[in-house]
Write a protein that holds these residues in place. Structure first.
Motif, PDB file in Angstrom:
ATOM      1  N   ALA A 199      -2.873   5.776  -8.631  1.00 35.36           N
ATOM      2  CA  ALA A 199      -2.566   4.351  -8.788  1.00 35.36           C
ATOM      3  C   ALA A 199      -1.420   3.956  -7.858  1.00 35.36           C
ATOM      4  O   ALA A 199      -0.801   2.905  -8.046  1.00 35.36           O
ATOM      5  N   PHE A 200      -1.158   4.796  -6.859  1.00 35.36           N
ATOM      6  CA  PHE A 200       0.003   4.583  -5.997  1.00 35.36           C
ATOM      7  C   PHE A 200      -0.137   3.302  -5.176  1.00 35.36           C
ATOM      8  O   PHE A 200       0.810   2.516  -5.061  1.00 35.36           O
ATOM      9  N   ALA A 201      -1.321   3.059  -4.617  1.00 32.37           N
ATOM     10  CA  ALA A 201      -1.507   1.864  -3.794  1.00 32.37           C
ATOM     11  C   ALA A 201      -1.328   0.600  -4.623  1.00 32.37           C
ATOM     12  O   ALA A 201      -0.758  -0.390  -4.149  1.00 32.37           O
ATOM     13  N   GLU A 202      -1.809   0.624  -5.848  1.00 32.25           N
ATOM     14  CA  GLU A 202      -1.644  -0.531  -6.719  1.00 32.25           C
ATOM     15  C   GLU A 202      -0.167  -0.759  -7.044  1.00 32.25           C
ATOM     16  O   GLU A 202       0.295  -1.912  -7.116  1.00 32.25           O
ATOM     17  N   ALA A 203       0.574   0.331  -7.224  1.00 35.01           N
ATOM     18  CA  ALA A 203       2.010   0.208  -7.489  1.00 35.01           C
ATOM     19  C   ALA A 203       2.736  -0.352  -6.271  1.00 35.01           C
ATOM     20  O   ALA A 203       3.681  -1.149  -6.405  1.00 35.01           O
ATOM     21  N   VAL A 204       2.310   0.039  -5.077  1.00 35.42           N
ATOM     22  CA  VAL A 204       2.889  -0.500  -3.841  1.00 35.42           C
ATOM     23  C   VAL A 204       2.685  -2.008  -3.788  1.00 35.42           C
ATOM     24  O   VAL A 204       3.611  -2.787  -3.513  1.00 35.42           O
ATOM     25  N   ALA A 205       1.450  -2.447  -4.053  1.00 34.50           N
ATOM     26  CA  ALA A 205       1.139  -3.874  -3.989  1.00 34.50           C
ATOM     27  C   ALA A 205       1.953  -4.667  -5.005  1.00 34.50           C
ATOM     28  O   ALA A 205       2.415  -5.788  -4.725  1.00 34.50           O
ATOM     29  N   ALA A 206       2.159  -4.093  -6.183  1.00 36.99           N
ATOM     30  CA  ALA A 206       2.890  -4.796  -7.235  1.00 36.99           C
ATOM     31  C   ALA A 206       4.350  -5.030  -6.876  1.00 36.99           C
ATOM     32  O   ALA A 206       4.994  -5.946  -7.404  1.00 36.99           O
ATOM     33  N   LEU A 207       4.889  -4.218  -5.964  1.00 36.88           N
ATOM     34  CA  LEU A 207       6.288  -4.350  -5.569  1.00 36.88           C
ATOM     35  C   LEU A 207       6.494  -5.386  -4.463  1.00 36.88           C
ATOM     36  O   LEU A 207       7.638  -5.696  -4.112  1.00 36.88           O
ATOM     37  N   GLY A 208       5.426  -5.911  -3.915  1.00 27.48           N
ATOM     38  CA  GLY A 208       5.552  -6.819  -2.785  1.00 27.48           C
ATOM     39  C   GLY A 208       6.280  -8.104  -3.125  1.00 27.48           C
ATOM     40  O   GLY A 208       6.117  -8.657  -4.218  1.00 27.48           O
ATOM     41  N   PRO A 209       7.087  -8.608  -2.209  1.00 25.89           N
ATOM     42  CA  PRO A 209       7.801  -9.877  -2.444  1.00 25.89           C
ATOM     43  C   PRO A 209       6.851 -11.059  -2.401  1.00 25.89           C
ATOM     44  O   PRO A 209       5.674 -10.929  -2.028  1.00 25.89           O
ATOM     45  N   ALA A 210       7.333 -12.222  -2.765  1.00 32.71           N
ATOM     46  CA  ALA A 210       6.513 -13.437  -2.755  1.00 32.71           C
ATOM     47  C   ALA A 210       5.950 -13.683  -1.357  1.00 32.71           C
ATOM     48  O   ALA A 210       6.669 -13.569  -0.363  1.00 32.71           O
ATOM     49  N   GLY A 211       4.674 -14.004  -1.319  1.00 33.08           N
ATOM     50  CA  GLY A 211       4.034 -14.292  -0.038  1.00 33.08           C
ATOM     51  C   GLY A 211       3.614 -13.074   0.748  1.00 33.08           C
ATOM     52  O   GLY A 211       3.090 -13.210   1.859  1.00 33.08           O
ATOM     53  N   SER A 212       3.815 -11.888   0.198  1.00 32.80           N
ATOM     54  CA  SER A 212       3.425 -10.667   0.920  1.00 32.80           C
ATOM     55  C   SER A 212       1.927 -10.453   0.801  1.00 32.80           C
ATOM     56  O   SER A 212       1.242 -11.059  -0.023  1.00 32.80           O
ATOM     57  N   GLU A 213       1.405  -9.557   1.634  1.00 38.47           N
ATOM     58  CA  GLU A 213      -0.016  -9.228   1.604  1.00 38.47           C
ATOM     59  C   GLU A 213      -0.196  -7.735   1.836  1.00 38.47           C
ATOM     60  O   GLU A 213       0.623  -7.095   2.502  1.00 38.47           O
ATOM     61  N   VAL A 214      -1.273  -7.198   1.259  1.00 36.71           N
ATOM     62  CA  VAL A 214      -1.624  -5.797   1.433  1.00 36.71           C
ATOM     63  C   VAL A 214      -3.062  -5.734   1.908  1.00 36.71           C
ATOM     64  O   VAL A 214      -3.970  -6.254   1.250  1.00 36.71           O
ATOM     65  N   GLU A 215      -3.264  -5.110   3.036  1.00 40.58           N
ATOM     66  CA  GLU A 215      -4.606  -4.924   3.579  1.00 40.58           C
ATOM     67  C   GLU A 215      -4.938  -3.439   3.571  1.00 40.58           C
ATOM     68  O   GLU A 215      -4.190  -2.621   4.112  1.00 40.58           O
ATOM     69  N   VAL A 216      -6.058  -3.077   2.950  1.00 45.33           N
ATOM     70  CA  VAL A 216      -6.527  -1.689   2.950  1.00 45.33           C
ATOM     71  C   VAL A 216      -7.337  -1.468   4.222  1.00 45.33           C
ATOM     72  O   VAL A 216      -8.400  -2.065   4.405  1.00 45.33           O
TER      73      VAL A 216
END
Length: 344
Positions: free
Chosen positions: A247-264
């Motif tokens: 669940a590491f990638a999901e935890a990374v995404a949850a830490l993102g600041p406002a307006g951030s994006e995560v692309e796999v």
């Protein structure tokens, strides 16, 4: 006059040196054809070359109806490092990852030519496994009698018990540009990204009893335009080696600041391989094409093994000893005979 056929693998060290003298950094794998194709033809193989993009191709060599398929990759990571000999070893890019695998596999395949064997070299393993995926599309029906795929990577002559998955993420932050003398008028995307990465460093990665710990690497970070401008954008590239249930990638995404994006960008699942009696096995800290290429064998049987060490692959000290090259050929032969249910 005694005329005997010349064995093109009589001096495997020279073959390895010739392969390593060609720059096949990912994207220019076809550059190896002038050396590789004559070698395969001299071994009596039917050779099929399948181009799929400019400068890129897969290569398939077959001897009869294949019951064993050896495979490894043609591409290397940058930068190109010319080969040199030193203390009983060949140093240079691709020495163990994976041109040494090519030579070790062909030495074994040459011993099995009358029993039905194939060798497959694919492009793009070092980036996105595009060559392996293309090989499935082109040659899925070529191996109805294949009992196993033996995939070559530097595993220190052990058979891999499994491999962690690969998930590459691009993290993006957006801010608001302003003059560097009035930073309060802007919002720094770089500082947001730095804080985000700091949070990631505090995460607890997972662990698997067979594959070991989950690990991640911050490979690239970039942002900003000039030293006197508040940066309005920043990005980072993460490489995560995942284990089952991650669940590491999901935890990374949850830490993102406002307006951030995560692309796999890459998402390859972890994979466990079957135990092989009589062969030492260990987990490996890297990914490979084995989970994709195993589909070429109707049984799905696969072994991931080869000479050399991943600890020197991708480094300036990449090398393979000639002793390990010979031992790798022996390991490949024993693996093939195992799947053929024969004994050396």
């Amino acid at each position: 006059m005694d005329v005997r056929p010349v064995d093109p693998l009589a001096q495997p060290d020279l073959v390895l040196e010739a392969l390593c003298a060609v720059d096949t950094t990912t994207g220019q794998e076809a550059a190896l054809l002038p050396v590789l194709r004559p070698l395969l033809e001299a071994l009596g193989a039917r050779v099929d070359v399948a181009p799929f993009a400019p400068g890129r191709c897969n290569v398939l060599a077959t001897w009869g109806e294949p019951r064993i398929l050896f495979s490894t990759h043609l591409d290397t990571v940058p930068p190109f490092i010319p080969p040199r000999r030193e203390a009983g070893a060949l140093h240079g890019r691709g020495a163990c990852d994976a041109k040494g695998q090519i030579v070790a596999q062909l030495l074994a395949a040459a011993r099995l030519r009358d029993r039905g064997v194939a060798w497959l070299g694919v492009a793009g393993e070092e980036t996105d496994s595009v060559g392996a995926q293309q090989a499935l599309r082109d040659w899925q029906d070529r191996f109805p009698s294949c009992r196993a795929v033996i995939n070559g990577e530097p595993t220190e002559l052990q058979v891999a018990a499994g491999q962690r998955g690969v998930r590459n993420l691009r993290l993006g932050c957006r801010g608001r540009a302003a003059h560097g003398g009035s930073p309060e008028r802007g919002h720094s995307a770089v500082l947001d990204l730095v804080d985000w990465i700091g949070g990631i460093r505090a995460l607890a990665p997972g662990r698997h009893p067979d594959l070991g710990p989950e690990v991640w690497n911050l490979g690239v970070i970039r942002g900003g335009e000039a030293v006197n401008i508040v940066p309005d954008r920043a990005e980072a590239l993460l490489n995560i080696r995942t284990v089952p249930g991650s669940a590491f990638a999901e935890a990374v995404a949850a830490l993102g600041p406002a307006g951030s994006e995560v692309e796999v960008q890459v998402d390859e699942a972890p994979c466990l391989f079957p135990a092989l009696p009589g062969f030492p096995m260990a987990p490996v800290p890297f990914g490979s094409d084995a989970p994709v290429l195993r589909a070429l064998a109707p049984t799905g049987a696969v072994a991931l093994a080869g000479p050399g060490s991943i600890t020197v692959a991708h480094t300036a000290d990449e090398h393979l000893t000639f002793t390990d090259l010979g031992a790798g050929a022996d390991l490949n032969l024993r693996l093939a005979l195992h799947f053929l249910q024969e004994h050396p």
